[in-house]
Motif scaffolding. Structure first.
Motif, PDB file in Angstrom:
ATOM      1  N   ALA A 173      25.973  40.240  24.645  1.00 57.21           N
ATOM      2  CA  ALA A 173      26.905  39.116  24.509  1.00 57.21           C
ATOM      3  C   ALA A 173      27.414  38.658  25.874  1.00 57.21           C
ATOM      4  O   ALA A 173      27.580  37.457  26.116  1.00 57.21           O
ATOM      5  CB  ALA A 173      28.068  39.513  23.607  1.00 57.21           C
ATOM      6  N   SER A 174      27.657  39.615  26.772  1.00 62.39           N
ATOM      7  CA  SER A 174      28.220  39.246  28.076  1.00 62.39           C
ATOM      8  C   SER A 174      27.222  38.443  28.901  1.00 62.39           C
ATOM      9  O   SER A 174      27.619  37.528  29.644  1.00 62.39           O
ATOM     10  CB  SER A 174      28.660  40.497  28.845  1.00 62.39           C
ATOM     11  N   ILE A 175      25.932  38.750  28.786  1.00 62.48           N
ATOM     12  CA  ILE A 175      24.917  37.984  29.524  1.00 62.48           C
ATOM     13  C   ILE A 175      24.868  36.546  29.015  1.00 62.48           C
ATOM     14  O   ILE A 175      24.790  35.586  29.798  1.00 62.48           O
ATOM     15  CB  ILE A 175      23.550  38.676  29.405  1.00 62.48           C
ATOM     16  N   ILE A 176      24.919  36.387  27.705  1.00 62.61           N
ATOM     17  CA  ILE A 176      24.940  35.035  27.135  1.00 62.61           C
ATOM     18  C   ILE A 176      26.184  34.290  27.587  1.00 62.61           C
ATOM     19  O   ILE A 176      26.117  33.156  28.090  1.00 62.61           O
ATOM     20  CB  ILE A 176      24.880  35.098  25.595  1.00 62.61           C
ATOM     21  N   ARG A 177      27.334  34.942  27.467  1.00 58.96           N
ATOM     22  CA  ARG A 177      28.598  34.302  27.808  1.00 58.96           C
ATOM     23  C   ARG A 177      28.667  33.952  29.303  1.00 58.96           C
ATOM     24  O   ARG A 177      29.073  32.849  29.690  1.00 58.96           O
ATOM     25  CB  ARG A 177      29.749  35.223  27.400  1.00 58.96           C
ATOM     26  N   GLU A 178      28.248  34.892  30.156  1.00 61.27           N
ATOM     27  CA  GLU A 178      28.298  34.662  31.600  1.00 61.27           C
ATOM     28  C   GLU A 178      27.476  33.444  32.000  1.00 61.27           C
ATOM     29  O   GLU A 178      27.923  32.602  32.798  1.00 61.27           O
ATOM     30  CB  GLU A 178      27.789  35.896  32.349  1.00 61.27           C
ATOM     31  N   ASN A 179      26.281  33.339  31.461  1.00 60.77           N
ATOM     32  CA  ASN A 179      25.419  32.227  31.851  1.00 60.77           C
ATOM     33  C   ASN A 179      25.880  30.893  31.270  1.00 60.77           C
ATOM     34  O   ASN A 179      25.707  29.850  31.912  1.00 60.77           O
ATOM     35  CB  ASN A 179      23.975  32.542  31.474  1.00 60.77           C
ATOM     36  N   LEU A 180      26.473  30.910  30.103  1.00 63.66           N
ATOM     37  CA  LEU A 180      27.051  29.676  29.568  1.00 63.66           C
ATOM     38  C   LEU A 180      28.252  29.243  30.400  1.00 63.66           C
ATOM     39  O   LEU A 180      28.441  28.048  30.670  1.00 63.66           O
ATOM     40  CB  LEU A 180      27.442  29.869  28.101  1.00 63.66           C
TER      41      LEU A 180
END
Length: 365
Positions: A173-180
Motif C-alpha cells: 500500500a505504501s508504494i502505491i500511495r507514495e507514487n500517487l
C-alpha cells in the motif's frame, strides 16, 4: 449488409428485446436496428434463421496475448517483476495478436477484451481494451482504459523471494500511495510552471503515466481477493479520488453491504478454478449474484490464461446456476463490462453508431 430473422438482445439503456428483427451494418458500424422484415433483402444478407443475436461478449480482465498459448516461458510477457512500480509500461507493446487464444476467444463469442499486466507489482502498467479480431494490435486497440494496481499476496511473495520491499501488505500500500503522492506533486509543479510561478519539473516517465489516473481519465483496476485488501484498495482510491474497479473481489460476497455503501464496481473471476492460495479461501460461485443483489455493477472475467478465455460463457453459466439471473449474467459480459471498461460508446450493446460486433446462438449461450 443485414442480418435478418433474429431475436435481438440489444442491451441498450432501455434494454430493448426485439423478438423478430434485423440489424443493418456498413463499414464495421451499425446503421439500423429494427423490428420485422426489411423492405429489401440482398443476396449477401444473412438469414439468422430464428437465432438470438447478442452484442459481442467482453472479458473485462485478461492477460490475452501476454501469455502465448503453447509457447512456454519465452511467450510470458506478463510481469516485469524486477522493480515494484512500473506504471510506464504500455500493454500493447507486450501483446502477441497471433496467439491461438484470440481465435478461441472469437469462437466463443468474445469480441473484445481488456488486457492487463500481471499482479506481481503494486503498480504494474497500463490496461488496454482491444478487439479479438486482427493481426496488428495497433488496429485492434479500442483505447487505453486503466492502470493496474495489485494488493495482497502476489506482490508480497514476488519481492519476498527477492529479499526486497514490499514484503508486507503495508509496504504494498505504501508504494502505491507514495507514487500517487509524487504524481500529485509533479502535476502541481507542472501547473505552477505553466502559470509562470515556477520551473517545469524534470520529466519523469513513471509519474507522467500516473497523471491520467489522477485526472480520472482512466480507471484504477485494483487486483484484490481478501476482504482487507479490498478495503485497502477502496481506501487508497478514496484518498486520491480515483475512478476505480475491484478486480477478482473474491471475498466480495462476505462484505457486499459495505461495498454497496461505496457504490463500487466489481470484475469477478476466475470462477473455474481451485482455491490455489490462502487469499482465495472464500472463493464462492455465488459471488457475482450476492454482489449484484446488493446493487453493485458486476462484470465476469476469465483472467485468461488462469482460465482459458473460451470458457467465459461457461463462467457466466456457473454464476447463473448460483443465483444470478440470466439477464444479469448477460449484462456481466456486455453492457456492465463495457461501462466498467469505459468503452460502452463503442461496444456492449446493439445500437446505431456502435461497432458491428455481434454473436448469434441457436441455444442459450
Amino acid at each position: 449488409m443485414k442480418i435478418t430473422n433474429v431475436k435481438i438482445f440489444t442491451m441498450n439503456d432501455n434494454e430493448d428485446i426485439i423478438d423478430n428483427g434485423y440489424v443493418t451494418f456498413e463499414n464495421g458500424r451499425i446503421t439500423e436496428v429494427s423490428q420485422g422484415i426489411p423492405d429489401k433483402i440482398d443476396k449477401d444478407d444473412i438469414d439468422g434463421e430464428g437465432m438470438t443475436l447478442y452484442p459481442g461478449f467482453i472479458d473485462a480482465h485478461t492477460h490475452l496475448g501476454l501469455t502465448t498459448s503453447g509457447v512456454g516461458v519465452e511467450g510470458e510477457d506478463l510481469n516485469e517483476e524486477f522493480e515494484p512500480c512500473t506504471p510506464q509500461l504500455r500493454i500493447i507493446d507486450g501483446i502477441n495478436p497471433v496467439d491461438h487464444s484470440f481465435e478461441l476467444a472469437r469462437n466463443a463469442g468474445v469480441t473484445a477484451v481488456l488486457v492487463s499486466p500481471g499482479s506481481s507489482n503494486p503498480i504494474a502498467g497500463e490496461i488496454a481494451a482491444i478487439k479479438t479480431a486482427g493481426k496488428r494490435v495497433d488496429k485492434m486497440l479500442i483505447k487505453t482504459v486503466g492502470m493496474k494496481f495489485s494488493m495482497g499476496e502476489n506482490p508480497k511473495l514476488t519481492y519476498m523471494d527477492k529479499e526486497q520491499s514490499p514484503c508486507t501488505r503495508m509496504a504494498v500500500a505504501s508504494i502505491i500511495r507514495e507514487n500517487l503522492i509524487k504524481a500529485v506533486r509533479y502535476h502541481h509543479e507542472m501547473l505552477d510552471a505553466e502559470s509562470g510561478e515556477g520551473d517545469m519539473p524534470d520529466y519523469d516517465f513513471k509519474l507522467e503515466a500516473l497523471l491520467p489516473v489522477l485526472r480520472r481519465e482512466v480507471t484504477a483496476h485494483f487486483h484484490c481477493h481478501r476482504a482487507d485488501d479490498i478495503f485497502t484498495a477502496v481506501r487508497i482510491a478514496n484518498e486520491f479520488n480515483l475512478d476505480y474497479t475491484l478486480v477478482h473481489c473474491t471475498d466480495g460476497h462476505t462484505i457486499a453491504d459495505e461495498l454497496a455503501e461505496e457504490s463500487a464496481s466489481c470484475i469477478v473471476g476466475p470462477m473455474i478454478c481451485d482455491r490455489c492460495k490462502p487469499e482465495m479461501a472464500n472463493l464462492s460461485p455465488d459471488n457475482a449474484a450476492v454482489l449484484n443483489s446488493n446493487g453493485l455493477d458486476v462484470a465476469i472475467c476469465t483472467d485468461h490464461s488462469e482460465v482459458p478465455i473460451e470458457y467465459l460463457p461457461i463462467s457466466v453459466g456457473i454464476a447463473i446456476k448460483n443465483g444470478l439471473s440470466f439477464y444479469n449474467g448477460l449484462r456481466a459480459v456486455t453492457k456492465n463490462a463495457a461501462k466498467i471498461a469505459r468503452i460502452y460508446d463503442r461496444v456492449g450493446s446493439v445500437e446505431v453508431g456502435k461497432d458491428a460486433d455481434f454473436v448469434m446462438f441457436h441455444e442459450n449461450p
